[in-house]
Design a protein around this motif. Structure first.
Motif, PDB file in Angstrom:
ATOM      1  N   SER A 101     -12.334  24.997 -21.283  1.00  0.00           N
ATOM      2  CA  SER A 101     -10.784  24.350 -21.526  1.00  0.00           C
ATOM      3  C   SER A 101      -9.951  24.787 -20.731  1.00  0.00           C
ATOM      4  CB  SER A 101     -10.452  24.858 -22.836  1.00  0.00           C
ATOM      5  OG  SER A 101     -10.423  26.119 -23.414  1.00  0.00           O
ATOM      6  N   GLN A 102     -10.182  26.061 -19.997  1.00  0.00           N
ATOM      7  CA  GLN A 102      -9.328  26.523 -19.058  1.00  0.00           C
ATOM      8  C   GLN A 102      -9.552  26.134 -17.480  1.00  0.00           C
ATOM      9  OE1 GLN A 102      -6.591  28.407 -20.234  1.00  0.00           O
ATOM     10  NE2 GLN A 102      -7.410  27.667 -21.996  1.00  0.00           N
ATOM     11  N   GLY A 103     -10.584  25.300 -17.502  1.00  0.00           N
ATOM     12  CA  GLY A 103     -11.075  24.952 -16.069  1.00  0.00           C
ATOM     13  C   GLY A 103     -11.921  25.838 -15.568  1.00  0.00           C
ATOM     14  N   HIS A 104     -12.731  26.908 -16.101  1.00  0.00           N
ATOM     15  CA  HIS A 104     -13.576  27.744 -15.694  1.00  0.00           C
ATOM     16  C   HIS A 104     -15.047  27.227 -16.003  1.00  0.00           C
ATOM     17  CE1 HIS A 104     -10.114  30.753 -16.935  1.00  0.00           C
ATOM     18  NE2 HIS A 104     -10.015  30.315 -15.605  1.00  0.00           N
ATOM     19  N   LYS A 105     -16.068  27.831 -14.710  1.00  0.00           N
ATOM     20  CA  LYS A 105     -17.231  27.455 -15.021  1.00  0.00           C
ATOM     21  C   LYS A 105     -17.813  27.908 -16.260  1.00  0.00           C
ATOM     22  CE  LYS A 105     -21.550  27.700 -12.246  1.00  0.00           C
ATOM     23  NZ  LYS A 105     -22.215  28.146 -11.238  1.00  0.00           N
ATOM     24  N   MET A 106     -18.667  27.156 -17.036  1.00  0.00           N
ATOM     25  CA  MET A 106     -19.303  27.704 -18.094  1.00  0.00           C
ATOM     26  C   MET A 106     -20.344  28.569 -17.801  1.00  0.00           C
ATOM     27  SD  MET A 106     -19.396  24.633 -20.794  1.00  0.00           S
ATOM     28  CE  MET A 106     -17.894  24.270 -22.046  1.00  0.00           C
ATOM     29  N   SER A 107     -20.435  29.954 -18.368  1.00  0.00           N
ATOM     30  CA  SER A 107     -21.517  30.863 -18.178  1.00  0.00           C
ATOM     31  C   SER A 107     -21.647  31.793 -19.527  1.00  0.00           C
ATOM     32  CB  SER A 107     -20.736  31.712 -17.005  1.00  0.00           C
ATOM     33  OG  SER A 107     -21.708  32.754 -17.098  1.00  0.00           O
ATOM     34  N   LYS A 108     -22.932  31.846 -19.813  1.00  0.00           N
ATOM     35  CA  LYS A 108     -23.159  32.615 -20.928  1.00  0.00           C
ATOM     36  C   LYS A 108     -22.587  34.153 -20.950  1.00  0.00           C
ATOM     37  CE  LYS A 108     -27.801  30.303 -22.547  1.00  0.00           C
ATOM     38  NZ  LYS A 108     -29.086  30.513 -22.562  1.00  0.00           N
ATOM     39  N   SER A 109     -22.709  34.638 -19.796  1.00  0.00           N
ATOM     40  CA  SER A 109     -22.124  35.978 -19.293  1.00  0.00           C
ATOM     41  C   SER A 109     -20.668  35.891 -19.714  1.00  0.00           C
ATOM     42  CB  SER A 109     -22.494  36.384 -17.927  1.00  0.00           C
ATOM     43  OG  SER A 109     -21.849  35.656 -17.069  1.00  0.00           O
ATOM     44  N   LEU A 110     -19.849  35.097 -19.520  1.00  0.00           N
ATOM     45  CA  LEU A 110     -18.451  34.710 -19.695  1.00  0.00           C
ATOM     46  C   LEU A 110     -18.290  34.486 -21.478  1.00  0.00           C
ATOM     47  CD1 LEU A 110     -17.104  32.936 -16.651  1.00  0.00           C
ATOM     48  CD2 LEU A 110     -17.029  35.455 -17.243  1.00  0.00           C
ATOM     49  N   GLY A 111     -19.289  33.960 -22.128  1.00  0.00           N
ATOM     50  CA  GLY A 111     -19.157  33.649 -23.451  1.00  0.00           C
ATOM     51  C   GLY A 111     -18.251  32.481 -23.596  1.00  0.00           C
ATOM     52  N   ASN A 112     -18.201  31.497 -22.783  1.00  0.00           N
ATOM     53  CA  ASN A 112     -17.312  30.157 -22.857  1.00  0.00           C
ATOM     54  C   ASN A 112     -18.063  29.294 -22.877  1.00  0.00           C
ATOM     55  OD1 ASN A 112     -18.377  30.740 -20.195  1.00  0.00           O
ATOM     56  ND2 ASN A 112     -16.299  29.689 -19.137  1.00  0.00           N
ATOM     57  N   THR A 113     -19.527  29.249 -23.196  1.00  0.00           N
ATOM     58  CA  THR A 113     -20.169  27.927 -23.187  1.00  0.00           C
ATOM     59  C   THR A 113     -20.095  27.265 -24.631  1.00  0.00           C
ATOM     60  OG1 THR A 113     -22.221  28.993 -23.966  1.00  0.00           O
ATOM     61  CG2 THR A 113     -22.042  28.850 -21.586  1.00  0.00           C
ATOM     62  N   ILE A 114     -20.527  26.115 -24.744  1.00  0.00           N
ATOM     63  CA  ILE A 114     -20.447  25.239 -25.880  1.00  0.00           C
ATOM     64  C   ILE A 114     -21.887  24.551 -25.815  1.00  0.00           C
ATOM     65  CG2 ILE A 114     -19.530  23.506 -27.362  1.00  0.00           C
ATOM     66  CD1 ILE A 114     -16.815  24.218 -26.292  1.00  0.00           C
ATOM     67  N   ALA A 115     -22.760  24.887 -26.603  1.00  0.00           N
ATOM     68  CA  ALA A 115     -24.094  24.327 -26.644  1.00  0.00           C
ATOM     69  C   ALA A 115     -24.028  22.957 -27.476  1.00  0.00           C
ATOM     70  CB  ALA A 115     -24.985  25.270 -27.264  1.00  0.00           C
ATOM     71  N   PRO A 116     -24.735  21.934 -26.775  1.00  0.00           N
ATOM     72  CA  PRO A 116     -24.718  20.579 -27.413  1.00  0.00           C
ATOM     73  C   PRO A 116     -25.503  21.014 -29.002  1.00  0.00           C
ATOM     74  CG  PRO A 116     -25.775  20.467 -25.382  1.00  0.00           C
ATOM     75  CD  PRO A 116     -25.303  21.935 -25.489  1.00  0.00           C
ATOM     76  N   ALA A 117     -26.194  21.687 -29.213  1.00  0.00           N
ATOM     77  CA  ALA A 117     -26.825  21.876 -30.555  1.00  0.00           C
ATOM     78  C   ALA A 117     -25.922  22.442 -31.569  1.00  0.00           C
ATOM     79  CB  ALA A 117     -28.003  23.088 -30.307  1.00  0.00           C
ATOM     80  N   GLU A 118     -24.898  23.095 -30.959  1.00  0.00           N
ATOM     81  CA  GLU A 118     -23.849  23.503 -31.854  1.00  0.00           C
ATOM     82  C   GLU A 118     -22.882  22.352 -32.304  1.00  0.00           C
ATOM     83  OE1 GLU A 118     -19.794  26.565 -31.487  1.00  0.00           O
ATOM     84  OE2 GLU A 118     -21.253  26.351 -29.952  1.00  0.00           O
ATOM     85  N   VAL A 119     -22.551  21.561 -31.227  1.00  0.00           N
ATOM     86  CA  VAL A 119     -21.578  20.210 -31.699  1.00  0.00           C
ATOM     87  C   VAL A 119     -22.462  19.302 -32.656  1.00  0.00           C
ATOM     88  CG1 VAL A 119     -20.438  18.465 -30.665  1.00  0.00           C
ATOM     89  CG2 VAL A 119     -20.540  20.480 -29.461  1.00  0.00           C
ATOM     90  N   ILE A 120     -23.832  19.108 -32.553  1.00  0.00           N
ATOM     91  CA  ILE A 120     -24.550  18.340 -32.937  1.00  0.00           C
ATOM     92  C   ILE A 120     -24.794  18.901 -34.722  1.00  0.00           C
ATOM     93  CG2 ILE A 120     -26.946  17.490 -33.371  1.00  0.00           C
ATOM     94  CD1 ILE A 120     -27.416  17.388 -30.470  1.00  0.00           C
ATOM     95  N   LYS A 121     -24.955  19.917 -34.706  1.00  0.00           N
ATOM     96  CA  LYS A 121     -24.943  20.751 -35.975  1.00  0.00           C
ATOM     97  C   LYS A 121     -23.777  20.529 -36.869  1.00  0.00           C
ATOM     98  CE  LYS A 121     -26.244  25.057 -38.418  1.00  0.00           C
ATOM     99  NZ  LYS A 121     -26.570  26.375 -38.288  1.00  0.00           N
ATOM    100  N   ARG A 122     -22.662  20.550 -36.236  1.00  0.00           N
ATOM    101  CA  ARG A 122     -21.361  20.439 -36.926  1.00  0.00           C
ATOM    102  C   ARG A 122     -20.704  19.015 -37.210  1.00  0.00           C
ATOM    103  NH1 ARG A 122     -17.321  24.680 -34.346  1.00  0.00           N
ATOM    104  NH2 ARG A 122     -15.702  23.322 -35.254  1.00  0.00           N
ATOM    105  N   MET A 123     -20.998  18.140 -35.995  1.00  0.00           N
ATOM    106  CA  MET A 123     -20.552  16.724 -35.979  1.00  0.00           C
ATOM    107  C   MET A 123     -21.612  15.771 -35.911  1.00  0.00           C
ATOM    108  SD  MET A 123     -17.059  17.521 -33.728  1.00  0.00           S
ATOM    109  CE  MET A 123     -16.133  19.127 -33.865  1.00  0.00           C
ATOM    110  N   GLY A 124     -22.632  15.858 -35.116  1.00  0.00           N
ATOM    111  CA  GLY A 124     -23.456  14.753 -34.784  1.00  0.00           C
ATOM    112  C   GLY A 124     -23.643  14.494 -33.474  1.00  0.00           C
TER     113      GLY A 124
END
Length: 933
Positions: A594-617
């Motif tokens: 959301s801040q315009g930074h590259k998503m990275s596991k090391s930065l902890g700023n990723t949103i996995a598709p599986a997470e969104v699917i589980k909550r919303m579809g």
């Protein structure tokens, strides 16, 4: 009986809440059980073909949001094409070779050096296939349709065989050669790298200015007292220095200053700047000369007395920084190598595969990591009074994109594919490609124009071996005969056969070569760059599979693939067949936080598709993909998905309303012919047809954002805020089989079916759920065709009249809103509206042939001459003036309009005349029995 029982209230079992995380899984199982994808392919047999060729994701780890954006976008296109007259099979693929898999096995505790190459490769294959299975399920969960049971994998024997044949064709055309020249070398991966495997980061390096003593000035410079002042940002490469490069056209000054007897050569334009850096005062210019005059002047190497440095003329020297004289080490830079070759210099590389200095660098450097050698070099220059200045220098530097460690330029014996020999052909092929967005053409053109030859060898084991043999004299043997035989072996046994057999067993029986008079051969141990793997997919997949075509109609990937897959595929395809592998090329941006930074596991700023699917579809991710401008970088956040979820609810509820209000409508028996429709219904049908045409045009242009915008505008503005708004007074109130009601239901049904079909590429789970409630012949909406716009006989007149009316309606809505604000009325049905109209407006009302009161949703409407308007009437463009007052009379219990005729029928004392007549006709028993409270 209650009053509400006389109303035609729509009913449907289609739920308001989708429960997508659960229902999508059930829906996908039904598709799989019923072979829906295969049925669609069967329906499309014999139709024109559209092939979207899948760029293979790397088989390692869970999918991320960038994968979702990519795969869902492709699914939009393939589903649309499949429903619009094309045979559009989709074959997903995976890139399954390469260093990351080797690294994963190392992390898992496997030691490659303690097992045979084949054993290690078998572990790599097993791991890759596990990752393919893992990602395949994740992609399928997104609702992506395709040949998931038969994907292409770069490790499959048939693919590897075709890759070898592509290599062979390039070799036959003289495009494959071995050379020792600088390439990107990753010491952290111990392998050469392609340009596409490198990313750049800003770093700070020690920038050194130092003198190199002239020992042969060629009569131009004084020996022993003159020093060429050179500049470098890599002091660790000084042990490999073999020359100094100047520009032939620059002016150079020989200068001295009072505190030093030595003379120094610096580019004239940079003398003042350099003197300030070095703290020189009272500068005297001894002479000025052209760079061309310095050609072949010899200097003493600062570390090695026996080595002389040659001054050379090159075209890469600049005056933006430094001194105009560049330290040149042919083993550690491409520019250096090229000028060094021109002058016949040796290529020294005193650094090993792991980045440590070798004995060739001398005892002070041997065994030192290259980056630590910077300080040793600076100290040695200082000891000899040669170091004039050093300082931190910030610049962009290449890094290994996998290990995130810096790389070096290092000359090593490597195999190359020549780009230079076919550069003009490749650039010409780009002209035949259509780009989305258009700037992509210039980007790819420039990358091809500027790129060097492609290093295709890698010093690893998990990949496709280079099919090269060596004779007894060390000469490489690459012939059509050997290539074809190796390709056939790979097709039968897979590329493991290269490592399982001796060289002689990989050659044809009785193979002979002048390079091996005794019949002894060895084989290459390097593998091919993984970009050569995926870059050969036009032959390994498109040309190999009977249901696909070459070239593909479309390649779609991220914008980084201009230097990756788009690039490598173009080179190999032009080399192989003289044409681009794609007719159209579509690129997308990256997914950022959301801040315009590259998503990275090391930065902890990723949103996995599986997470969104589980909550919303998955439907929410799919709708989100359609809502973003993917031609540029896209920001991802849970807030964004929450907003899209609201849009989804609006769409779902609108579709539910249409479905509920056509539940008693049979399109076979109740439909009204287009020309017999009521006026407002004709207008909405025209709007629908325009919408269909525009959306399908946007699908053709891959403009999903425009589709989303038009979809939401049609649903919110044209339907909810207009057509569906006044529909209740007609659908609920009029007799079930009345002309007016069936006319509106006819259009409702057409709107519903058309929306469902147009939405299927984007929201297939939802549209399939709705399809079960429709009276259509296909078992699944995916097996239907896209809607085709129709046209009415008097379409232009109807459209023009209604568009004029909609402008007038806008004025009415404004006045009604003001009346609400003034507490004059509560809702619009409380209002009595008087329109003081010009003659043209009154003619318009007549030509509309509709109940204007009903459309404007007021209880009473009076139309009078414009010149009768009172002073307090609100005037609009001298076309109409408007006044609003509370409607006289009582509220009808059934239609909720305020009417003066309520109670005129004694059997229905609380109904207006209209409602009393409808109820008497449809429910005659109520005239006697009345209604329950």
């Amino acid at each position: 009986m209650h009053v509400k029982d006389t109303l035609n209230l729509g009913k449907t079992k289609f739920k308001m809440r989708g429960n997508l995380p659960v229902k999508e899984v059930e829906r996908q199982k039904a598709w799989e059980d019923n072979n829906v994808y295969q049925l669609r392919q069967k329906i499309n047999e014999g139709k024109p073909t559209f092939i979207l060729h899948d760029g293979p994701p790397y088989a390692n780890g869970d999918i991320h949001m960038g994968h979702a954006l990519n795969k869902i976008s492709k699914d939009f296109i393939v589903r649309y094409k499949s429903m619009s007259g094309y045979r559009a099979p989709y074959v997903p693929g995976w890139d399954t070779h390469g260093l990351p898999i080797e690294q994963q096995l190392t992390k898992m505790g496997y030691d490659r050096k303690k097992m045979s190459t084949t054993e290690f490769r078998q572990l790599c294959r097993k791991y890759a296939l596990e990752q393919v299975d893992r990602q395949r399920e994740e992609f399928k969960r997104l609702g992506v349709a395709g040949e998931w049971d038969n994907p292409y994998l770069t490790l499959k024997p048939e693919f590897e065989a075709q890759e070898i044949r592509v290599f062979g064709e390039m070799a036959k055309k003289g495009l494959i050669y071995k050379g020792k020249k600088p390439v990107f070398w990753s010491w952290s991966s111990e392998s050469a790298m392609a340009e596409a495997e490198v990313e750049y980061h800003d770093v700070t390096s020690p920038s050194a200015f130092y003198g190199e003593k002239v020992v042969d000035g060629k009569g131009i410079l004084d020996n022993e007292v003159t020093y060429l002042v050179v500049w470098t940002t890599t002091p660790w490469t000084i042990p490999a220095s073999e020359g100094i490069t100047v520009d032939a056209n620059f002016d150079y000054s020989v200068v001295k200053h009072d505190e030093d007897e030595r003379q120094f050569v610096i580019a004239t334009e940079l003398v003042s700047e350099a003197a300030e850096k070095f703290g020189w005062k009272d500068i005297q210019t001894v002479k000025t000369l052209k760079g061309s005059q310095l050609d072949r002047v010899l200097c003493q190497h600062p570390f090695y007395p026996e080595r002389k440095l040659v001054t050379m003329l090159g075209n890469f020297v600049t005056l933006e920084a430094g001194t105009g004289l560049v330290h040149t080490a042919p083993g550690f830079g491409m520019d250096d190598w090229q000028v060094g070759m021109k002058y016949g210099l040796d290529v020294l590389v005193p650094v090993d595969d792991k980045g440590f200095m070798t004995a060739e660098a001398g005892k002070d450097f041997e065994g030192v990591f290259y980056d630590d050698a910077n300080q040793i070099a600076l100290d040695k220059l200082k000891e000899q009074n040669l170091l004039l200045d050093y300082m931190p220098y910030e610049h962009s530097y290449p890094f290994d994109w996998r290990t995130k460690k810096p790389v070096i330029f290092r000359a090593t014996p490597q195999w190359f594919a020549s780009v230079d020999k076919i550069r003009d052909e490749i650039l010409g092929a780009i002209d035949d490609v259509e780009f989305f967005p258009g700037w992509g053409k210039r980007r790819l053109y420039n990358m091809i124009k500027d790129r060097g030859d492609w290093v295709i060898s890698r010093q690893r084991v998990w990949g496709v071996p280079l099919p090269i043999f060596y004779g007894e004299d060390g000469e490489a043997i690459i012939t059509p005969e050997t290539i074809n035989h190796v390709a056939d072996l790979f097709e039968q046994y897979g590329s493991d056969v290269w490592f399982d057999r001796e060289a002689k067993d990989l050659l044809l029986d009785n193979f002979k070569s002048d390079h091996s008079p005794n019949g002894k051969f060895t084989k290459e141990t390097d593998i091919m760059d993984v970009w050569f793997d995926s870059g050969s997919s036009h032959q390994g997949v498109l040309a190999e599979r009977d249901n696909l075509d070459y070239p593909a109609d479309l390649y779609l990937e991220g914008s980084d693939q201009y230097r990756g897959w788009f690039n490598s595929s173009l080179i190999t395809s032009v080399a192989f067949s003289g044409k681009a592998p794609y007719k159209k090329l579509l690129s997308q941006g990256f997914t950022l936080d959301s801040q315009g930074h590259k998503m990275s596991k090391s930065l902890g700023n990723t949103i996995a598709p599986a997470e969104v699917i589980k909550r919303m579809g998955a439907e929410i991710i799919r709708l989100w993909v359609s809502s973003v401008d993917s031609s540029a970088d896209v920001r991802v956040s849970m807030d964004a998905f929450a907003k899209i979820s609201d849009s989804y609810k609006k769409l779902r509820n609108t579709l539910r309303y249409l479905l509920a209000n056509t539940s008693d409508f049979d399109p076979k028996t109740n439909a009204v012919a287009d020309d017999d429709l009521e006026s407002a219904d004709k207008f909405m049908l025209i709007k629908l047809n325009d919408f269909i045409s525009e959306v399908e045009a946007d699908y053709e242009k891959f403009d999903f954002l425009n589709i989303y915008k038009k979809l939401m505008n049609f649903v919110i503005t044209d339907l909810s805020a207009f057509y569906l708004d006044f529909a209740k007074d007609l659908l609920y109130i009029d007799s079930v089989d009345s002309q007016t009601r069936r006319s509106m239901q006819t259009v409702f049904y057409k709107v519903l079916v058309s929306l469902v079909k147009l939405l299927t590429p984007i929201l297939p789970h939802t549209t399939e759920e709705i399809w079960e409630f429709l009276d259509e012949s296909e078992a699944f909406v995916q097996l239907s065709e896209m809607p085709e716009p129709t046209h009415l006989s008097n379409e232009e007149t109807v459209k023009s009249n209604w568009e004029q009316f909609m402008k007038l309606r806008g004025h009415v809505l404004k006045v009604l809103e003001e009346a609400r604000d003034q507490k004059l009325i509560g809702k619009s049905l409380d209002a009595s509206l008087t329109i003081y109209a010009s003659e043209g407006t009154k003619r318009l009302f007549d030509e509309l042939d509709t109940d204007v009161r009903q459309i404007l949703m007021v209880s009473e409407l009076n139309v009078k001459n414009l010149d009768e308007a009172p002073a307090d009437a609100e005037n609009f463009n001298n076309e109409i003036s408007l006044t609003v007052k509370p409607a006289p009379g009582d509220v009808c219990d059934r239609c909720r309009l305020t009417k003066t005729d309520v109670g005129q029928d004694p059997d229905y004392p609380h109904f207006c005349e209209r409602c009393a007549a409808i109820v008497r006709a449809d429910f005659p028993e109520t005239a006697k029995d009345g209604f329950e409270e």
